[in-house]
Design a protein around this motif. Structure first.
Motif, PDB file in Angstrom:
ATOM      1  N   UNK A 183       0.034   9.155   7.990  1.00 43.98           N
ATOM      2  CA  UNK A 183       1.171   9.719   7.274  1.00 43.98           C
ATOM      3  C   UNK A 183       1.286   9.050   5.917  1.00 43.98           C
ATOM      4  N   UNK A 184       1.870   9.738   4.937  1.00 47.24           N
ATOM      5  CA  UNK A 184       1.997   9.142   3.604  1.00 47.24           C
ATOM      6  C   UNK A 184       3.024   8.026   3.602  1.00 47.24           C
ATOM      7  N   UNK A 185       2.876   7.042   2.726  1.00 50.67           N
ATOM      8  CA  UNK A 185       3.840   5.935   2.658  1.00 50.67           C
ATOM      9  C   UNK A 185       5.178   6.413   2.129  1.00 50.67           C
ATOM     10  N   UNK A 190       5.353   4.377  -3.006  1.00 49.22           N
ATOM     11  CA  UNK A 190       4.711   5.176  -4.035  1.00 49.22           C
ATOM     12  C   UNK A 190       5.077   4.664  -5.421  1.00 49.22           C
ATOM     13  N   UNK A 191       6.328   4.234  -5.599  1.00 47.67           N
ATOM     14  CA  UNK A 191       6.736   3.692  -6.894  1.00 47.67           C
ATOM     15  C   UNK A 191       5.958   2.429  -7.229  1.00 47.67           C
ATOM     16  N   UNK A 192       5.827   1.545  -6.243  1.00 51.66           N
ATOM     17  CA  UNK A 192       5.063   0.325  -6.481  1.00 51.66           C
ATOM     18  C   UNK A 192       3.593   0.639  -6.713  1.00 51.66           C
ATOM     19  N   UNK A 197      -1.026   1.122 -10.323  1.00 49.62           N
ATOM     20  CA  UNK A 197      -2.070   1.935 -10.939  1.00 49.62           C
ATOM     21  C   UNK A 197      -2.018   1.862 -12.463  1.00 49.62           C
ATOM     22  N   UNK A 198      -0.811   1.843 -13.011  1.00 45.79           N
ATOM     23  CA  UNK A 198      -0.663   1.731 -14.464  1.00 45.79           C
ATOM     24  C   UNK A 198      -1.214   0.398 -14.955  1.00 45.79           C
ATOM     25  N   UNK A 227      -2.292  -8.133  -1.109  1.00 46.12           N
ATOM     26  CA  UNK A 227      -1.035  -8.611  -0.534  1.00 46.12           C
ATOM     27  C   UNK A 227      -0.064  -7.471  -0.273  1.00 46.12           C
ATOM     28  N   UNK A 228      -0.025  -6.495  -1.130  1.00 47.03           N
ATOM     29  CA  UNK A 228       0.979  -5.450  -1.030  1.00 47.03           C
ATOM     30  C   UNK A 228       0.484  -4.206  -0.279  1.00 47.03           C
TER      31      UNK A 228
END
Length: 339
Positions: A183-185, A190-192, A197-198, A227-228
């Motif tokens: 399942x998607x997080x 997604x914000x983190x 990614x940026x 870690x994340x």
């Protein structure tokens, strides 16, 4: 939609083999887009087809090995004319991932890579160990058939071996991860992930293409992702970094400017190897620790519930003993005798 059980039928087996062959060929051609010439032989710094082959055998079973042979045949056919020594190369390219899958199964490998021993097994058995077969057979045949000088055996062998091993270390974990995704997080993750990614898009090109040789900056990003986001983050970060580093190395720019072909290969393979090992093993350690902590917390919660239940409950009353005929005295709850 065809279910997994349908693929076990004879027709489904053919579909599996053809799918493995097609994926192997696509990954092989993708790897050949960036080449390095070592002692007159063309090698790929990262050969993703070897990672696709190992993942396919772990997911679908060893019986799908003909798909690897078919895919490897068309890859070789796309870069060279058919020769007798091609059969030996195909045998080596097939035997290496098959040996990797068998060794990993023997080591009780878990495809979720949730333990440190799984990461170590993939590194030393699936990548560094089994890929010795493809490199030794392929380069040995080039020497035997006089397509490569004998003194060039070891440089070409090393480049071939490391390229296949990097394909396993970078591509196989990613494919196994996609298979186990359920399942998607949540939105917060997604914000983190977007922020990460940026940062990666800004940091990685700077580290790879800078003439100051800032490749060491990548490891701080790898640690953050491991870690994340554990395996998902670290493997994706390592794969993206490897692609950028390979492009820069083959173009001779950035951290690889002014180096000879041998020096470029040595620097690139050392960087890719250390980065892949760091990403895979660090994420495996973190995942194993989190699973252990989760198990301990669950056991403690169950123990607390048991203690609360025992504290709130009353002391059990002694059970009445039945008489000789199995009846109890309804007034006293004691057994009575009919004699």
């Amino acid at each position: 939609m065809v279910g997994y059980e349908d693929l076990r039928r004879p027709g489904g087996y053919v579909v599996q083999v053809l799918a493995v062959g097609a994926c192997y060929f696509a990954a092989g051609r993708l790897g050949l887009m960036r080449e390095l010439v070592v002692e007159g032989a063309v090698v790929t710094p990262v050969y993703p087809a070897s990672g696709v082959a190992v993942a396919a055998l772990l997911i679908l079973g060893v019986r799908c090995w003909p798909g690897i042979t078919i895919g490897a045949y068309f890859v070789v056919l796309s870069i060279a004319s058919p020769r007798l020594d091609v059969l030996g190369t195909l045998a080596g390219q097939t035997a290496a991932p098959v040996c990797a899958a068998l060794l990993l199964r023997r080591a009780c490998f878990h495809t979720d890579l949730g333990r440190l021993r799984d990461g170590l097994a993939l590194v030393f058995l699936g990548a560094l160990g089994a890929m010795l077969i493809s490199a030794s057979v392929g380069v040995g045949l080039l020497v035997v058939t006089d397509h490569l000088a004998a003194h060039s055996f070891w440089p070409v062998w090393l480049a071939w071996w490391v390229g296949d091993a990097m394909g396993v270390l970078l591509v196989t974990p990613l494919l196994l991860l996609l298979r186990s995704a359920r399942r998607p997080p949540p939105l917060a993750r997604w914000k983190e992930a977007t922020a990460l990614a940026v940062v990666a898009c800004c940091l990685l090109p700077t580290a790879v293409y800078s003439s100051l040789s800032l490749l060491y900056l990548v490891y701080s990003l790898l640690i953050w992702t491991a870690l994340r986001f554990q395996l998902a983050g670290s493997v994706l970060c390592a794969l993206l970094t490897s692609v950028l580093a390979t492009v820069a190395a083959t173009d001779g720019v950035g951290a690889f400017a002014g180096l000879s072909r041998i020096e470029v290969m040595a620097k690139l393979q050392a960087f890719n190897g250390s980065m892949a090992l760091t990403a895979l093993l660090l994420s495996a350690v973190i995942t194993e620790q989190r699973n252990t902590r989760r198990s301990v917390e669950q056991a403690c919660q169950e123990l607390v519930e048991v203690l609360e239940h025992l504290t709130a409950g009353e002391a059990p009353r002694p059970r009445p003993r039945p008489d000789a005929e199995g009846r109890e005295d309804p007034r006293t709850g004691r057994s009575r005798s009919t004699s």
